[in-house]
Design an enzyme around this catalytic site. Sequence first.
Site, short mmCIF file in Angstrom:
data_model
loop_
_atom_site.label_atom_id
_atom_site.label_comp_id
_atom_site.label_asym_id
_atom_site.label_seq_id
_atom_site.Cartn_x
_atom_site.Cartn_y
_atom_site.Cartn_z
CB ALA A 68 -0.90 0.00 1.22
N GLY A 113 0.62 -5.71 0.38
CA GLY A 113 -0.25 -5.78 -0.79
C GLY A 113 0.49 -6.19 -2.06
CD GLU A 116 -2.58 -8.86 1.07
OE1 GLU A 116 -3.37 -9.35 1.89
OE2 GLU A 116 -2.41 -7.63 0.95
CD GLU A 136 0.17 -6.97 5.25
OE1 GLU A 136 -0.11 -6.76 4.07
OE2 GLU A 136 0.91 -7.92 5.62
#
Length: 263
Positions: A68, A113, A116, A136
């Site tokens: 992010a 992310g 991911e 995270e």
Amino acid sequence: MSDQSSPVKVERRGAVGVLVIDRADRRNALSRETLYALGRLGKELVADPQVRAIVLTGAGDKAFCAGADLKERQGMSSDDVRKQVGLYRSELGVLDRSEKPVIAAINGVAFGGGLELALICDLRVAAPHAELALPETTLGIIPGAGGTQRLPRVVGEARAKEMILLGRKLGAAEALAWGLVNRVSPEGTNVLDDTLAWIEPIASGAPIAQSAALRAIDTSYEVPLDLGLELERVYYDETLRSEDRLEALRAFAEKRKPAFRGV
């Protein structure tokens, strides 16, 4: 041609469409604009009959995607962040559900992310210097874009918990040993070039068969074996009706490489 102002660029390498996150100054972080661009351009490549495979990578050689865009998130409320995380599913879903193989060429760090994003791909190739992590929990949150669901399916529950609870980083060699990546590019090679060479059998292969194989695996991964075998039969029947199957038989008899057309 790609929009030069877009945070994501598109390249065509023969039958392969390449999506490049072009934010090297931000370690290719996923801003809102970047997520929308990946969704829009991903739809175009999935719909393009000339494209047989899609490769995701990042600009430069330091980051595939650092996750992010935390600078952008600093001014967001909890509701704003919630909506932003929702974009991972709404915008990246087209790549996750693609019936064309999607491959990550991990050219550097893939954190949060970014990992991911790589996990929605069917295959992953890493540069030797790549690092992969879901950090995270060290930031007081959990992976919220599929990490807690997809990582255990790839590396197993115990290893996924180790990565997530410890915020553990894996180098490329360890990621290969864990099955998190399928291949590590040789030292001194460009990971995108190596990926494109490695997936040549996909780019020149039979698109109907590739799609049927992906759907057979994806739709039956967690169903009882009997149901999975029935689904496999359904998808196998699709390939029997294809001209590509007959072309493969002709090519075998004529001792030549088949020319698949996706029909």
